[in-house]
Design a protein around this motif. Structure first.
Motif, PDB file in Angstrom:
ATOM      1  N   GLY A 173       0.866  -0.994   0.420  1.00  0.00           N
ATOM      2  CA  GLY A 173      -0.102   0.393   0.263  1.00  0.00           C
ATOM      3  C   GLY A 173       1.063   1.226  -0.189  1.00  0.00           C
ATOM      4  O   GLY A 173       2.138   1.145   0.369  1.00  0.00           O
ATOM      5  N   TYR A 174      -0.057   1.801   0.094  1.00  0.00           N
ATOM      6  CA  TYR A 174       0.824   3.697  -0.232  1.00  0.00           C
ATOM      7  C   TYR A 174       1.242   3.677   1.163  1.00  0.00           C
ATOM      8  O   TYR A 174       0.290   3.363   2.458  1.00  0.00           O
ATOM      9  CB  TYR A 174      -0.444   4.442  -0.966  1.00  0.00           C
ATOM     10  N   ALA A 175       2.387   5.424   1.244  1.00  0.00           N
ATOM     11  CA  ALA A 175       3.090   5.354   2.296  1.00  0.00           C
ATOM     12  C   ALA A 175       1.884   6.011   3.064  1.00  0.00           C
ATOM     13  O   ALA A 175       0.752   7.167   2.741  1.00  0.00           O
ATOM     14  CB  ALA A 175       3.667   6.846   2.687  1.00  0.00           C
ATOM     15  N   GLY A 176       2.009   5.526   4.858  1.00  0.00           N
ATOM     16  CA  GLY A 176       0.937   5.770   5.511  1.00  0.00           C
ATOM     17  C   GLY A 176      -0.713   5.366   5.510  1.00  0.00           C
ATOM     18  O   GLY A 176      -1.874   6.022   5.875  1.00  0.00           O
ATOM     19  N   SER A 188      -5.984  10.728   5.366  1.00  0.00           N
ATOM     20  CA  SER A 188      -6.009   9.708   6.364  1.00  0.00           C
ATOM     21  C   SER A 188      -4.251   9.842   6.042  1.00  0.00           C
ATOM     22  O   SER A 188      -3.573   9.740   6.930  1.00  0.00           O
ATOM     23  CB  SER A 188      -6.464   8.952   6.661  1.00  0.00           C
ATOM     24  N   MET A 189      -3.741   9.510   4.771  1.00  0.00           N
ATOM     25  CA  MET A 189      -1.923   9.224   4.500  1.00  0.00           C
ATOM     26  C   MET A 189      -1.490  10.134   5.221  1.00  0.00           C
ATOM     27  O   MET A 189      -0.531   9.971   5.804  1.00  0.00           O
ATOM     28  CB  MET A 189      -2.052   8.264   3.340  1.00  0.00           C
ATOM     29  N   ARG A 190      -1.772  11.755   4.577  1.00  0.00           N
ATOM     30  CA  ARG A 190      -0.952  12.548   4.967  1.00  0.00           C
ATOM     31  C   ARG A 190      -0.723  12.468   6.127  1.00  0.00           C
ATOM     32  O   ARG A 190      -0.185  13.065   6.945  1.00  0.00           O
ATOM     33  CB  ARG A 190      -1.787  13.994   3.963  1.00  0.00           C
ATOM     34  N   GLU A 191      -1.891  12.769   7.285  1.00  0.00           N
ATOM     35  CA  GLU A 191      -2.467  13.041   8.467  1.00  0.00           C
ATOM     36  C   GLU A 191      -1.015  12.131   8.863  1.00  0.00           C
ATOM     37  O   GLU A 191      -0.055  12.206  10.211  1.00  0.00           O
ATOM     38  CB  GLU A 191      -3.521  12.206   8.810  1.00  0.00           C
ATOM     39  N   ILE A 247       1.765  10.616   7.891  1.00  0.00           N
ATOM     40  CA  ILE A 247       3.473  10.482   7.337  1.00  0.00           C
ATOM     41  C   ILE A 247       3.380  11.673   7.532  1.00  0.00           C
ATOM     42  O   ILE A 247       4.543  11.734   8.875  1.00  0.00           O
ATOM     43  CB  ILE A 247       3.286  10.825   6.080  1.00  0.00           C
ATOM     44  N   GLU A 248       2.452  12.859   8.890  1.00  0.00           N
ATOM     45  CA  GLU A 248       3.184  13.895   8.836  1.00  0.00           C
ATOM     46  C   GLU A 248       3.307  13.508  10.113  1.00  0.00           C
ATOM     47  O   GLU A 248       4.167  14.558  10.927  1.00  0.00           O
ATOM     48  CB  GLU A 248       1.960  15.022   9.232  1.00  0.00           C
ATOM     49  N   PHE A 249       2.601  12.615  11.050  1.00  0.00           N
ATOM     50  CA  PHE A 249       2.358  12.368  12.643  1.00  0.00           C
ATOM     51  C   PHE A 249       3.657  11.461  12.671  1.00  0.00           C
ATOM     52  O   PHE A 249       5.113  11.795  14.272  1.00  0.00           O
ATOM     53  CB  PHE A 249       1.110  11.450  12.708  1.00  0.00           C
ATOM     54  N   ARG A 250       4.351  10.790  11.815  1.00  0.00           N
ATOM     55  CA  ARG A 250       5.069   9.528  12.278  1.00  0.00           C
ATOM     56  C   ARG A 250       6.780  10.686  11.713  1.00  0.00           C
ATOM     57  O   ARG A 250       7.463   9.936  12.638  1.00  0.00           O
ATOM     58  CB  ARG A 250       5.311   8.866  11.338  1.00  0.00           C
ATOM     59  N   GLY A 251       6.506  11.656  10.678  1.00  0.00           N
ATOM     60  CA  GLY A 251       7.281  12.509  10.966  1.00  0.00           C
ATOM     61  C   GLY A 251       9.260  12.284  10.349  1.00  0.00           C
ATOM     62  O   GLY A 251      10.068  12.855  10.585  1.00  0.00           O
TER      63      GLY A 251
END
Length: 243
Positions: A62-65, A180-183, A185-189
């Motif tokens: 699956g895609y990142a995040g 949701s994926m962007r959220e 990805i931003e969270f894991r930093g």
């Protein structure tokens, strides 16, 4: 190995696992979906002294995040199968190799990475999986597998290689919405995600979130984090049943 429990508790736990996998797949039942579901429940029973020891290789892509790592951990928790995450296995090597080639250690989108580094990254992941499978240990691989699952010939070669050794193969695609994926990805930093976030519109214009690769056996619907939330609820239910 979990301590043996009474048969009634084991049966109740197996039913909870089966119901969860049916819910998160979000698609009409089919033979391949049922085969993987049966293997997961069988692995649960085998950890308690029952079931078949035939190994299985499960690809979770699956895609990142999208939540593939969390879903892979959930499967591993249930089955006891080895959990192999591409980034954990290869990140240090990938970063050092990119630097040695004159690139950015966090590059995951240029031709340098795609041509010179990515093939080695996936080769390390697959060979580690086969080291486990050769000794009878089933393995769950967490990686995007975007190019691989889009290539029926690649999947056929892998399936044939495994069949020759008495190993089953299942491919799971984790579907998620862009927000949701962007959220996540931003969270894991993670530094490797910097380009994606800085060029988000360009990045998402090149991905397809409303369909699954034709080679995927199961699609897990994690839009709005639904599948991961259900997995966490299932863990808690299993703890209550078996405590």
């Amino acid at each position: 190995m979990p301590a043996p429990t009474d048969p009634a508790a084991d049966t109740a736990a197996a039913q909870v696992i089966e119901q969860t996998l049916i819910k998160v797949s979000g698609t009409p039942s089919n033979g391949e979906q049922n085969a993987l579901l049966n293997r997961v429940v069988d692995a649960w029973r085998r950890r308690h002294g029952q079931g078949s020891p035939k190994p299985i290789l499960t690809l979770v892509g699956g895609y990142a995040g999208c939540g593939k790592t969390e879903f892979s951990r959930f499967l591993s928790d249930i089955t006891g199968w080895a959990f192999l995450d591409k980034d954990s296995l290869t990140r240090a090597m990938v970063e050092r190799l990119l630097v040695s080639l004159g690139g950015d250690p966090h590059d995951r989108h240029t031709e340098l990475y795609l041509r010179e580094v990515r093939p080695l990254e996936y080769r390390c992941l697959m060979e580690t999986a086969f080291d486990n499978l050769k000794v009878g240990t089933s393995a769950i691989l967490s990686a995007p597998f975007i190019a691989e699952l889009a290539d029926p010939d690649w999947v056929s070669r892998l399936t044939n290689r495994c069949a020759a050794k008495g190993i089953d193969v299942a491919a799971v695609w984790v579907r998620c919405d862009v927000a949701s994926m962007r959220e996540y990805i931003e969270f894991r930093g993670a530094p490797r995600d910097a380009w994606k976030l800085q060029n988000w519109e360009t990045y998402v214009s090149g991905i397809t979130t409303d369909t699954s690769p034709a080679t995927a056996h199961i699609t897990v619907d994690n839009r709005l984090g639904a599948a991961i939330s259900l997995a966490d609820q299932t863990r808690e239910t299993l703890r209550r049943i078996l405590s």
